[in-house]
Enzyme design. Structure first.
Site, short mmCIF file in Angstrom:
data_model
loop_
_atom_site.label_atom_id
_atom_site.label_comp_id
_atom_site.label_asym_id
_atom_site.label_seq_id
_atom_site.Cartn_x
_atom_site.Cartn_y
_atom_site.Cartn_z
N HIS A 145 0.82 -1.22 0.00
CA HIS A 145 0.00 0.00 0.00
C HIS A 145 0.86 1.27 0.00
CE1 HIS A 145 0.29 0.05 4.55
NE2 HIS A 145 0.33 1.34 4.30
N ASP A 166 -0.23 -7.48 1.43
CA ASP A 166 0.29 -6.11 1.54
C ASP A 166 1.81 -6.17 1.66
OD1 ASP A 166 0.48 -3.41 1.76
OD2 ASP A 166 -0.27 -3.30 3.83
N SER A 199 4.36 2.91 7.61
CA SER A 199 3.87 1.68 7.00
C SER A 199 5.02 1.08 6.21
CB SER A 199 2.72 1.98 6.04
OG SER A 199 1.56 2.37 6.72
#
Length: 273
Positions: free
Chosen positions: A72, A119, A222
């Site tokens: 992502h 992911d 992230s």
């Protein structure tokens, strides 16, 4: 960092009303402290050019020429490797940057949104880096490693230190110790307060949970690493992926489980170097 705009369809109605922040990518550290300068030499900062090369996600050096991160982080709007840079391990963001170029971005083909899994992504650096005591790779775990519930691991990053509270200058690398939470228990925790049926798995097999109230990853890193020490070797157990809020009760951080994707990683990254 943009919010993820869509949720897994079976969860949409209940999650939007019960937990509007569930779609936030994970981006920083809550309840931690500044990491000492000689720790976590595999940590990297991903940069995008927005008047300056701004930090937007974390990653880990898993080979002299390869970085592991979250899919992502490098979605369609950042899919051009010319628009990305990588900064190797440093104590403070933006101080004497030495940015590296990226030649290839490989996101997992099954990735759609973080809540649906897969992911995970790989970045190939244009040139291999020199391995030193301050910059070196993290080991990937063997496929048999389960990281049992209660294992104490560490997550690192430069992101928020609480919900909507940015890391202040000089932007030091932060660390926090978090316990692994078994997947079934983590799934039960995420069902609390929701109308979602127990047969709908929020926490998938390719995910791993860690953290507790007051200690968690949050909203700037992230894609960063969750590492656990096993028999004196640091192994990367997870990739920072998503969660609801930061360090909230019954809402551990959710990570991509690295062992689930070893075959995919080694399709591109040499296992031995």
């Amino acid at each position: 960092m943009l919010k993820l705009l869509l949720l897994t369809l079976p969860l949409l109605s209940s999650l939007v009303h019960a937990a509007p922040s569930l779609a936030m990518p994970r981006e920083g550290i809550v309840g931690g402290q500044e990491a000492s300068g000689n720790k976590w030499p595999w940590q990297v900062s991903l940069r995008v050019n927005d008047t300056y090369w701004m930090h937007f996600c974390g990653g880990s050096l898993i080979h002299p020429q390869w970085v592991l991160t979250a899919a992502h982080c490098v979605g369609p709007n950042k899919a051009d490797p010319n628009k990305l840079r990588v900064q190797l391990r440093k104590q403070y963001l933006y101080y004497h940057d030495h940015l590296l170029t990226v030649s290839q971005i490989i996101s997992h083909p099954d990735f759609y949104i973080a809540q649906d899994g897969a992911d995970i992504a790989l970045l190939k650096l244009t040139n291999p880096v020199n391995i030193t005591s301050n910059v070196h790779t993290v080991s990937l775990p063997p496929a048999s490693e389960t990281f049992p519930s209660g294992t104490l691991c560490w997550v690192t990053g430069w992101g928020n230190i609480n919900n909507d509270v940015s890391l202040p200058p000089p932007f030091p690398l932060e660390e926090v110790q978090v316990p692994i939470v078994e997947n079934r228990l983590c799934d039960l925790k995420y069902h609390k307060g929701l109308n979602t049926g127990d047969n709908v798995h929020i926490v998938r097999d390719d995910m791993l949970c860690a953290g507790n109230e007051g200690h968690d990853s949050c909203q700037g890193d992230s894609g960063g690493p969750l590492v656990c020490k096993v028999e004196d070797t640091w192994l990367q157990a997870g990739v920072v992926s998503w969660g609801e809020g930061c360090a909230q009760p019954n809402r551990p951080g959710i990570y991509t489980r690295v062992t689930y994707y070893l075959d995919w990683i080694y399709r591109y990254v040499p296992k031995y170097f």
